[in-house]
Write a protein that holds these residues in place. Structure first.
Motif, PDB file in Angstrom:
ATOM      1  N   LEU A   1     -10.742   8.347  -0.482  1.00  0.00           N
ATOM      2  CA  LEU A   1     -11.840   7.584  -1.066  1.00  0.00           C
ATOM      3  C   LEU A   1     -12.836   7.234   0.031  1.00  0.00           C
ATOM      4  O   LEU A   1     -12.451   6.766   1.105  1.00  0.00           O
ATOM      5  CB  LEU A   1     -11.306   6.314  -1.738  1.00  0.00           C
ATOM      6  N   PHE A   2     -14.120   7.448  -0.273  1.00  0.00           N
ATOM      7  CA  PHE A   2     -15.131   7.288   0.767  1.00  0.00           C
ATOM      8  C   PHE A   2     -16.427   6.746   0.167  1.00  0.00           C
ATOM      9  O   PHE A   2     -16.881   7.203  -0.887  1.00  0.00           O
ATOM     10  CB  PHE A   2     -15.404   8.646   1.434  1.00  0.00           C
ATOM     11  N   ASN A   3     -16.990   5.732   0.832  1.00  0.00           N
ATOM     12  CA  ASN A   3     -18.310   5.205   0.502  1.00  0.00           C
ATOM     13  C   ASN A   3     -18.406   4.692  -0.930  1.00  0.00           C
ATOM     14  O   ASN A   3     -19.357   4.963  -1.660  1.00  0.00           O
ATOM     15  CB  ASN A   3     -19.401   6.265   0.748  1.00  0.00           C
ATOM     16  N   ASN A   4     -17.401   3.917  -1.348  1.00  0.00           N
ATOM     17  CA  ASN A   4     -17.436   3.233  -2.646  1.00  0.00           C
ATOM     18  C   ASN A   4     -17.650   1.739  -2.422  1.00  0.00           C
ATOM     19  O   ASN A   4     -17.387   1.227  -1.329  1.00  0.00           O
ATOM     20  CB  ASN A   4     -16.114   3.469  -3.382  1.00  0.00           C
ATOM     21  N   ASP A   5     -18.107   1.011  -3.439  1.00  0.00           N
ATOM     22  CA  ASP A   5     -18.223  -0.439  -3.287  1.00  0.00           C
ATOM     23  C   ASP A   5     -16.883  -1.029  -2.878  1.00  0.00           C
ATOM     24  O   ASP A   5     -16.793  -1.829  -1.947  1.00  0.00           O
ATOM     25  CB  ASP A   5     -18.713  -1.074  -4.595  1.00  0.00           C
ATOM     26  N   VAL A   6     -15.842  -0.652  -3.601  1.00  0.00           N
ATOM     27  CA  VAL A   6     -14.454  -0.971  -3.245  1.00  0.00           C
ATOM     28  C   VAL A   6     -13.652   0.303  -3.480  1.00  0.00           C
ATOM     29  O   VAL A   6     -13.752   0.902  -4.553  1.00  0.00           O
ATOM     30  CB  VAL A   6     -13.877  -2.117  -4.104  1.00  0.00           C
ATOM     31  N   ASP A   7     -12.888   0.714  -2.495  1.00  0.00           N
ATOM     32  CA  ASP A   7     -12.125   1.942  -2.673  1.00  0.00           C
ATOM     33  C   ASP A   7     -10.969   1.768  -3.656  1.00  0.00           C
ATOM     34  O   ASP A   7     -10.803   2.572  -4.574  1.00  0.00           O
ATOM     35  CB  ASP A   7     -11.583   2.421  -1.320  1.00  0.00           C
ATOM     36  N   MET A   8     -10.160   0.716  -3.447  1.00  0.00           N
ATOM     37  CA  MET A   8      -8.987   0.490  -4.285  1.00  0.00           C
ATOM     38  C   MET A   8      -9.042  -0.919  -4.859  1.00  0.00           C
ATOM     39  O   MET A   8      -9.240  -1.885  -4.124  1.00  0.00           O
ATOM     40  CB  MET A   8      -7.703   0.637  -3.468  1.00  0.00           C
ATOM     41  N   PHE A   9      -8.860  -1.028  -6.177  1.00  0.00           N
ATOM     42  CA  PHE A   9      -8.810  -2.345  -6.812  1.00  0.00           C
ATOM     43  C   PHE A   9      -7.534  -2.414  -7.637  1.00  0.00           C
ATOM     44  O   PHE A   9      -7.366  -1.648  -8.600  1.00  0.00           O
ATOM     45  CB  PHE A   9     -10.027  -2.586  -7.699  1.00  0.00           C
ATOM     46  N   VAL A  10      -6.619  -3.313  -7.274  1.00  0.00           N
ATOM     47  CA  VAL A  10      -5.347  -3.450  -7.972  1.00  0.00           C
ATOM     48  C   VAL A  10      -5.179  -4.894  -8.412  1.00  0.00           C
ATOM     49  O   VAL A  10      -5.202  -5.812  -7.590  1.00  0.00           O
ATOM     50  CB  VAL A  10      -4.161  -3.028  -7.081  1.00  0.00           C
ATOM     51  N   ASN A  11      -5.038  -5.102  -9.721  1.00  0.00           N
ATOM     52  CA  ASN A  11      -4.880  -6.448 -10.260  1.00  0.00           C
ATOM     53  C   ASN A  11      -3.904  -6.374 -11.429  1.00  0.00           C
ATOM     54  O   ASN A  11      -4.291  -6.237 -12.586  1.00  0.00           O
ATOM     55  CB  ASN A  11      -6.223  -7.016 -10.706  1.00  0.00           C
ATOM     56  N   THR A  12      -2.612  -6.425 -11.111  1.00  0.00           N
ATOM     57  CA  THR A  12      -1.583  -6.289 -12.143  1.00  0.00           C
ATOM     58  C   THR A  12      -0.354  -7.106 -11.768  1.00  0.00           C
ATOM     59  O   THR A  12      -0.065  -7.283 -10.580  1.00  0.00           O
ATOM     60  CB  THR A  12      -1.178  -4.813 -12.325  1.00  0.00           C
ATOM     61  N   ILE A  13       0.336  -7.570 -12.806  1.00  0.00           N
ATOM     62  CA  ILE A  13       1.614  -8.244 -12.577  1.00  0.00           C
ATOM     63  C   ILE A  13       2.777  -7.288 -12.860  1.00  0.00           C
ATOM     64  O   ILE A  13       3.933  -7.680 -12.835  1.00  0.00           O
ATOM     65  CB  ILE A  13       1.742  -9.507 -13.457  1.00  0.00           C
ATOM     66  N   GLY A  14       2.438  -6.031 -13.128  1.00  0.00           N
ATOM     67  CA  GLY A  14       3.449  -5.040 -13.450  1.00  0.00           C
ATOM     68  C   GLY A  14       4.321  -4.697 -12.258  1.00  0.00           C
ATOM     69  O   GLY A  14       3.950  -4.909 -11.102  1.00  0.00           O
ATOM     70  N   ILE A  15       5.486  -4.135 -12.538  1.00  0.00           N
ATOM     71  CA  ILE A  15       6.426  -3.764 -11.494  1.00  0.00           C
ATOM     72  C   ILE A  15       6.478  -2.249 -11.360  1.00  0.00           C
ATOM     73  O   ILE A  15       6.081  -1.510 -12.262  1.00  0.00           O
ATOM     74  CB  ILE A  15       7.841  -4.300 -11.786  1.00  0.00           C
ATOM     75  N   GLY A  16       6.955  -1.795 -10.207  1.00  0.00           N
ATOM     76  CA  GLY A  16       7.161  -0.371  -9.994  1.00  0.00           C
ATOM     77  C   GLY A  16       5.915   0.422  -9.693  1.00  0.00           C
ATOM     78  O   GLY A  16       5.963   1.663  -9.657  1.00  0.00           O
ATOM     79  N   ASN A  17       4.795  -0.240  -9.468  1.00  0.00           N
ATOM     80  CA  ASN A  17       3.570   0.473  -9.091  1.00  0.00           C
ATOM     81  C   ASN A  17       3.609   0.794  -7.597  1.00  0.00           C
ATOM     82  O   ASN A  17       3.936  -0.071  -6.777  1.00  0.00           O
ATOM     83  CB  ASN A  17       2.336  -0.362  -9.412  1.00  0.00           C
ATOM     84  N   VAL A  18       3.276   2.032  -7.245  1.00  0.00           N
ATOM     85  CA  VAL A  18       3.280   2.468  -5.848  1.00  0.00           C
ATOM     86  C   VAL A  18       1.856   2.845  -5.456  1.00  0.00           C
ATOM     87  O   VAL A  18       1.261   3.753  -6.041  1.00  0.00           O
ATOM     88  CB  VAL A  18       4.214   3.668  -5.639  1.00  0.00           C
ATOM     89  N   ILE A  19       1.313   2.143  -4.478  1.00  0.00           N
ATOM     90  CA  ILE A  19      -0.025   2.429  -3.952  1.00  0.00           C
ATOM     91  C   ILE A  19       0.167   2.751  -2.467  1.00  0.00           C
ATOM     92  O   ILE A  19       0.388   1.850  -1.657  1.00  0.00           O
ATOM     93  CB  ILE A  19      -0.982   1.232  -4.110  1.00  0.00           C
ATOM     94  N   SER A  20       0.124   4.021  -2.087  1.00  0.00           N
ATOM     95  CA  SER A  20       0.456   4.367  -0.703  1.00  0.00           C
ATOM     96  C   SER A  20      -0.199   5.667  -0.264  1.00  0.00           C
ATOM     97  O   SER A  20      -0.581   6.503  -1.088  1.00  0.00           O
ATOM     98  CB  SER A  20       1.977   4.478  -0.539  1.00  0.00           C
ATOM     99  N   HIS A  21      -0.340   5.797   1.052  1.00  0.00           N
ATOM    100  CA  HIS A  21      -0.835   7.018   1.683  1.00  0.00           C
ATOM    101  C   HIS A  21      -2.198   7.450   1.140  1.00  0.00           C
ATOM    102  O   HIS A  21      -2.460   8.641   0.946  1.00  0.00           O
ATOM    103  CB  HIS A  21       0.172   8.162   1.537  1.00  0.00           C
ATOM    104  N   ASN A  22      -3.054   6.467   0.882  1.00  0.00           N
ATOM    105  CA  ASN A  22      -4.419   6.759   0.464  1.00  0.00           C
ATOM    106  C   ASN A  22      -5.363   6.586   1.648  1.00  0.00           C
ATOM    107  O   ASN A  22      -5.316   5.563   2.335  1.00  0.00           O
ATOM    108  CB  ASN A  22      -4.829   5.825  -0.678  1.00  0.00           C
ATOM    109  N   GLN A  23      -6.190   7.571   1.904  1.00  0.00           N
ATOM    110  CA  GLN A  23      -7.169   7.504   2.978  1.00  0.00           C
ATOM    111  C   GLN A  23      -8.412   6.796   2.451  1.00  0.00           C
ATOM    112  O   GLN A  23      -9.169   7.356   1.665  1.00  0.00           O
ATOM    113  CB  GLN A  23      -7.528   8.905   3.468  1.00  0.00           C
ATOM    114  N   CYS A  24      -8.580   5.535   2.854  1.00  0.00           N
ATOM    115  CA  CYS A  24      -9.694   4.744   2.361  1.00  0.00           C
ATOM    116  C   CYS A  24      -9.961   3.612   3.349  1.00  0.00           C
ATOM    117  O   CYS A  24      -9.336   3.533   4.404  1.00  0.00           O
ATOM    118  CB  CYS A  24      -9.408   4.207   0.957  1.00  0.00           C
ATOM    119  N   PHE A  25     -10.876   2.705   2.982  1.00  0.00           N
ATOM    120  CA  PHE A  25     -11.298   1.654   3.911  1.00  0.00           C
ATOM    121  C   PHE A  25     -11.123   0.250   3.342  1.00  0.00           C
ATOM    122  O   PHE A  25     -10.846  -0.692   4.077  1.00  0.00           O
ATOM    123  CB  PHE A  25     -12.770   1.875   4.293  1.00  0.00           C
ATOM    124  N   THR A  26     -11.306   0.097   2.020  1.00  0.00           N
ATOM    125  CA  THR A  26     -11.233  -1.248   1.442  1.00  0.00           C
ATOM    126  C   THR A  26     -10.384  -1.266   0.193  1.00  0.00           C
ATOM    127  O   THR A  26     -10.463  -0.359  -0.644  1.00  0.00           O
ATOM    128  CB  THR A  26     -12.656  -1.742   1.069  1.00  0.00           C
TER     129      THR A  26
END
Length: 318
Positions: free
Chosen positions: A287-312
């Motif tokens: 992810l490159f040159n976005n307002d926000v690269d990653m946005f995560v807002n959850t109470i769920g379980i088992g979500n994996v957010i990893s090995h992403n090339q980004c800045f914010t």
């Protein structure tokens, strides 16, 4: 990221409509039908038996297509679809608003649709499903509805509703609000090229096991800024969905008054309390040159957010 995906579906530029008459019958060879410029694609579909591959050769075809039988493989080889003068009425008429029509409508029979709400009409029931349909390699220009709409159980630009295991591969989509509205569990969205849209791929609440992989999502449509407050300006959004795989996508230039995201994973509480994002994997994306690269807002379980090339934000980026 290497070589960009093959361009095939999209470019909603309005072209001058013209009539292409059926000048000679389509060629049939070994279970395949070949349609040449000047022939009718719909005539080939109507005559095809289940399991037939229809190859549409290079040319511009003034047609709006309906596929309502199983086992059809429709392959464009430099084929361009533009709207006919007289709009075809089928299951996909008015699917995304009054007067809209899909360029290719894949439909079962005995389908009951809910009234239009927000962005599309939901499928309520299907008497006879349509199965084993494959569509690849078309460029679609000038239609006011979906490029491809699939309605009925076994494509908004590409709207998929209630079709188990649908695949959207190797297409180009540009100039739409939602490039891909995904309401079908087990769908695969891969090797597509999206630009000039407000949302690259939108996975609806409760949808299970969707794969969004190896897609390129480029600059956002400038008209999307007004939708930023609705939280729908994003490259890929997992909205209260389950067990999604969002992997190896390249997403850049998502901008809408500082509120656009490259990838978002959020709960669907506004739809229902049961729609909590659970078991989703977001890995190996760039992810490159976005307002926000990653946005995560959850109470769920088992979500994996990893090995992403980004800045914010830094905590979610490698």
């Amino acid at each position: 990221m290497g070589k960009k995906p093959v361009l095939a579906i999209g470019y909603p530029t309005v072209l001058l409509c013209h009539h292409l008459a059926l000048t000679r019958p389509s060629q049939v060879r070994d279970g395949e039908i070949y349609v040449h410029a000047g022939q009718s694609i719909q005539a080939a579909i109507d005559s095809a038996k289940p399991g037939t591959k229809i190859v549409v050769e290079a040319g511009t075809y003034t047609e709006q297509l309906t596929i309502n039988k199983k086992g059809i493989s429709l392959v464009g080889d430099g084929a361009i679809l533009i709207p006919p003068t007289v709009v075809i009425q089928n299951t996909c008429t008015d699917l995304t608003g009054d007067g809209t029509g899909a360029s290719i409508c894949v439909t079962g029979s005995g389908i009951e649709l809910a009234p239009f709400e927000v962005e599309h009409r939901q499928v309520l029931s299907v008497a006879q499903p349509v199965k084993d349909i494959s569509i690849t390699g078309f460029q679609v220009n000038g239609f006011d509805g979906e490029n491809i709409a699939v309605v009925g159980d076994t494509v908004v630009s590409i709207y998929i509703n209630n079709l188990a295991g649908a695949q959207i591969l190797n297409n180009h989509v540009s100039g739409y609000s939602i490039a891909r509205c995904i309401q079908t569990s087990g769908s695969e969205i891969a090797f597509n090229d999206v630009s000039n849209c407000c949302v690259g791929a939108f996975i609806d609440p409760g949808i299970d096991g969707v794969q969004v992989i190896h897609n390129y999502i480029g600059s956002m449509n400038p008209k999307c800024t007004a939708q930023a407050a609705l939280g729908v300006t994003v490259g890929v959004t997992v909205w209260g969905a389950f067990n999604s795989i969002v992997e190896s996508n390249f997403i850049q230039n998502q901008h809408a008054s500082g509120m656009a995201a490259g990838i978002s994973v959020v709960d669907g509480f506004d739809v229902g309390p049961e729609f909590i994002a659970t078991g989703n994997r977001v890995t190996n994306n760039t992810l490159f040159n976005n307002d926000v690269d990653m946005f995560v807002n959850t109470i769920g379980i088992g979500n994996v957010i990893s090995h992403n090339q980004c800045f914010t934000p830094v905590a979610l980026c490698d």
